[in-house]
Design a protein around this motif. Structure first.
Motif, short mmCIF file in Angstrom:
data_model
loop_
_atom_site.label_atom_id
_atom_site.label_comp_id
_atom_site.label_asym_id
_atom_site.label_seq_id
_atom_site.Cartn_x
_atom_site.Cartn_y
_atom_site.Cartn_z
N PRO A 1 42.18 23.43 19.07
CA PRO A 1 41.75 22.76 17.85
C PRO A 1 42.18 21.29 17.86
N LEU A 2 41.46 20.45 17.12
CA LEU A 2 41.78 19.02 17.04
C LEU A 2 43.14 18.84 16.35
N ALA A 3 44.12 18.33 17.10
CA ALA A 3 45.48 18.17 16.55
C ALA A 3 45.47 17.10 15.45
N LYS A 4 46.28 17.31 14.43
CA LYS A 4 46.39 16.31 13.36
C LYS A 4 47.05 15.06 13.90
N ARG A 5 46.80 13.93 13.23
CA ARG A 5 47.40 12.66 13.64
C ARG A 5 47.70 11.83 12.40
N GLN A 6 48.57 10.83 12.60
CA GLN A 6 48.84 9.83 11.56
C GLN A 6 48.71 8.45 12.18
N PRO A 7 48.13 7.46 11.49
CA PRO A 7 47.37 7.68 10.26
C PRO A 7 46.07 8.41 10.58
N PRO A 8 45.44 9.03 9.56
CA PRO A 8 44.17 9.73 9.84
C PRO A 8 43.10 8.76 10.33
N LEU A 9 42.05 9.31 10.92
CA LEU A 9 40.97 8.48 11.47
C LEU A 9 40.38 7.55 10.41
N GLN A 10 40.23 8.06 9.19
CA GLN A 10 39.59 7.27 8.12
C GLN A 10 40.61 6.44 7.35
N ALA B 1 41.20 16.10 24.93
CA ALA B 1 41.16 15.13 23.82
C ALA B 1 41.76 15.73 22.55
N HIS B 2 41.35 16.97 22.23
CA HIS B 2 41.85 17.62 21.01
C HIS B 2 43.36 17.78 21.03
N ARG B 3 43.91 18.14 22.19
CA ARG B 3 45.36 18.31 22.30
C ARG B 3 46.07 17.00 21.95
N ASN B 4 45.38 15.88 22.19
CA ASN B 4 45.94 14.56 21.95
C ASN B 4 45.36 13.88 20.71
N SER B 5 44.81 14.71 19.79
CA SER B 5 44.36 14.24 18.45
C SER B 5 43.12 13.36 18.47
N VAL B 6 42.30 13.45 19.51
CA VAL B 6 41.11 12.60 19.61
C VAL B 6 39.85 13.45 19.49
N PRO B 7 38.96 13.15 18.51
CA PRO B 7 37.69 13.88 18.41
C PRO B 7 36.73 13.48 19.53
N VAL B 8 35.82 14.41 19.88
CA VAL B 8 34.89 14.22 21.00
C VAL B 8 33.45 14.34 20.49
N LEU B 9 32.61 13.37 20.89
CA LEU B 9 31.19 13.41 20.52
C LEU B 9 30.33 13.64 21.75
N GLY B 10 29.25 14.42 21.57
CA GLY B 10 28.22 14.52 22.59
C GLY B 10 27.18 13.42 22.35
N THR B 11 26.16 13.38 23.21
CA THR B 11 25.12 12.35 23.08
C THR B 11 23.74 13.00 22.99
N PHE B 12 22.94 12.51 22.04
CA PHE B 12 21.52 12.88 21.96
C PHE B 12 20.74 11.62 22.29
N ILE B 13 20.00 11.63 23.42
CA ILE B 13 19.33 10.41 23.89
C ILE B 13 17.86 10.68 24.15
N THR B 14 17.01 9.71 23.78
CA THR B 14 15.60 9.73 24.22
C THR B 14 15.32 8.36 24.83
N GLU B 15 14.54 8.34 25.94
CA GLU B 15 14.24 7.05 26.57
C GLU B 15 12.92 7.12 27.33
N TRP B 16 12.36 5.92 27.60
CA TRP B 16 11.11 5.77 28.35
C TRP B 16 9.94 6.48 27.64
N THR B 17 8.86 6.74 28.38
CA THR B 17 7.66 7.33 27.74
C THR B 17 7.92 8.77 27.33
N ASP B 18 8.71 9.51 28.13
CA ASP B 18 9.04 10.89 27.73
C ASP B 18 9.76 10.89 26.39
N GLY B 19 10.63 9.89 26.21
CA GLY B 19 11.36 9.76 24.95
C GLY B 19 10.43 9.49 23.78
#
Length: 554
Positions: free
Chosen positions: A40-49, A110-128
């Motif tokens: 699980p995403l470990a808590k941190r101080q100060p919070p992200l927000q 990343a979670h063990r070290n209190s950092v959230p992780v994002l994936g990527t949704f990408i569209t590009e070129w004519t297929d995009g």
């Protein structure tokens, strides 16, 4: 199935999705349970927000899904690892596949070290263009289905959200629906994933043309207003930071100004000059997005990677606000999640390279004082795992000791804490030095050590009491108190505090004899633990209903 298991070895692997059909057809599947983050995403101080500028790292390396796709690790020599987690706030795993699901080993580390992780949704070129036409011009039902699937995927694999990157032109209908898609996705991610994030990459503008703006302006404001943040393109100038600052208003920290470490296009600085753009970004109070810091590994090569990596992040450290640990127990063997060997209790159990980021430990700060102190990772010797923390420094003439700050903490101190330390002094005269721990507390007139008759320490510095043997009842857990072997020294300490708040954990290296000469030292740290006595003494809950599946006997 080949998506979930490596065809050569049958080992479980992390994977991506290609195209709209695969995304819409995705369902949780018993074959992909290996891919669900177990940390699980470990808590941190100060919070992200917390209203201070943030640092996002976007990891883009040779198309992604390299050796990091092996969920149970691999025998890889000299792999790429990232470990300066204390200095960053968000980690994005980037590739050019439509739906980049971050390999679970990255999410675990990343979670063990209190950092959230994002994936990527990408569209590009004519297929995009075709893909976007299909789901954005298709109306609310079509873009709602994509938003729902992306939120479900993040929730199922337990990562924290998405970077959205539309790098192709859009029809008028499609771009008209884009803000609604972003709003729907953001709302769904927020409700499915605690602390979830959706960040928009500066690409398409409001009329549907693909024009990178390198700033926040009236062309991309509508997308910024529809999600959690904007990641700008890299070719900006200082006046664009000024405009961005003015327009962002109270959401200053939600603009992540892009820095391409490879320096493509017209940029202010890159490589080992990445501090130049970063300094400017911070002058305007903006967040930063550091793209492809794997430059250190790809451009400079595997040789001396760890030294080069420490140099790269050391040059940026003054512009990177760090986050503190705010829960106990804190326990780490400093393992990077890789090694040239595997150590257990100081013994080299298995010579041979390995790579498994899920096995990476909580990482410390990496303090650097040029000419005085160097903090690095040693693969040559370890207590447990693949590496130890190596401190090399100088005690200046006339000084008796140096303090090395390893962790910043921010939490109320329990009434009584145990600390354990395993270390090894190296060099010509290791007996000339002593090693101890120091705990500092936040300034407060109410904070006392032990009993109320003792006076508050000046500067809130406390030296935990050395325990020659573990207290009765904790002998098994604290076997560390006398378990040094293979040249490692083991120490146990105890500290009683009243109404205090923990601030820093430092290592003190002192010389036995005063001297007017400067004295160099080398100390390896094998393990540190900080334990709340009360929770250690309580008996752990019994595990029930254990099942085992997906067994492959060899």
């Amino acid at each position: 199935p080949a998506r979930y298991f490596d065809t050569k070895t049958t080992e479980p692997i992390s994977f991506f999705l290609t195209g709209l059909e695969e995304l819409l057809a995705w369902q949780p599947n018993s074959n992909d349970e290996f891919n669900v983050s177990a940390v699980p995403l470990a808590k941190r101080q100060p919070p992200l927000q917390s209203g201070r500028p943030r640092t996002l790292v976007c990891h883009d390396m040779r198309g992604g899904y390299l050796e990091d796709r092996f969920i149970q690790g691999s025998a890889t020599s000299d792999p790429y690892v990232f470990y300066h987690w204390r200095y960053i706030d968000i980690f994005v795993y980037f590739s050019h596949h439509t739906v980049t699901i971050p390999p679970v080993v990255w999410t675990n580390a990343a979670h063990r070290n209190s950092v959230p992780v994002l994936g990527t949704f990408i569209t590009e070129w004519t297929d995009g263009e075709k893909l976007c036409e299909a789901f954005l011009a298709g109306g609310e039902e079509a873009y709602g289905a994509v938003a729902e699937q992306l939120a479900r995927i993040a929730q199922h694999y337990r990562f924290d959200g998405w970077l959205i990157n539309i790098e192709n032109t859009l029809s008028a209908v499609a771009v008209g629906n884009l803000p609604f898609f972003l709003q729907e996705l953001t709302a769904r991610v927020h409700s499915a994933v605690p602390g979830g994030l959706v960040i928009w990459y500066d690409s398409v503008v409001k009329d549907g043309t693909l024009r990178w703006q390198n700033e926040l302006n009236d062309q991309n404001m509508i997308f910024f207003d529809s999600c959690d943040g904007l990641f700008t393109n890299y070719n900006w100038k200082e006046e664009q930071l000024e405009l961005t600052q003015r327009l962002a208003g109270p959401r200053l920290n939600d603009v992540y100004v892009g820095i391409d470490v490879f320096g493509r296009g017209d940029v202010i600085g890159s490589g080992f000059d990445t501090d130049k753009p970063l300094r400017l970004i911070r002058q305007y109070g903006l967040s930063a997005a550091i793209f492809a810091p794997g430059w250190v590994y790809e451009h400079l090569g595997k040789e001396n990677f760890l030294q080069n990596e420490n140099r790269f992040w050391g040059l940026l450290a003054e512009y990177l606000p760090t986050h503190s640990i705010c829960t106990l127990p804190l326990t780490t063997s400093f393992s990077l999640g890789m090694g040239t060997s595997t150590f257990l209790d100081g013994k080299d159990e298995d010579s041979g390279p390995w790579y498994d980021l899920s096995a990476q430990d909580i990482q410390p700060l990496y303090p650097e004082q040029p000419g005085m102190l160097n903090t690095s990772c040693s693969l040559q010797d370890a207590w447990c795992g693949g590496s130890s923390l190596q401190l090399q420094g100088i005690i200046p003439p006339g000084e008796e000791r140096v303090a090395v700050r390893l962790f910043s903490l921010q939490m109320p101190a329990p009434p009584k804490i145990f600390l354990t330390l395993l270390y090894k002094l190296e060099g010509p005269q290791p007996d000339d030095f002593t090693v101890a721990l120091e705990v500092t507390t936040w300034d407060s007139g109410f904070c006392f050590e032990g009993n109320p008759t003792s006076l508050p320490e000046p500067n809130g510095r406390y030296y935990p009491r050395f325990l020659p043997a573990p207290p009765p009842g904790l002998t098994r857990l604290l076997a560390a108190c006398r378990r040094g072997s293979y040249g490692w020294t083991s120490r146990c300490y105890e500290l009683e505090l009243q109404d205090c708040s923990l601030r820093d954990l430092s290592l003190i290296v002192s010389r036995q004899q005063p001297s007017l000469q400067e004295t160099p030292f080398t100390c390896l740290l094998g393990e540190i633990r900080v334990l709340d006595t009360a929770s250690v003494a309580a008996s752990p809950p019994q595990v029930q209903g254990v099942t085992a599946s997906q067994l492959w006997w060899q």
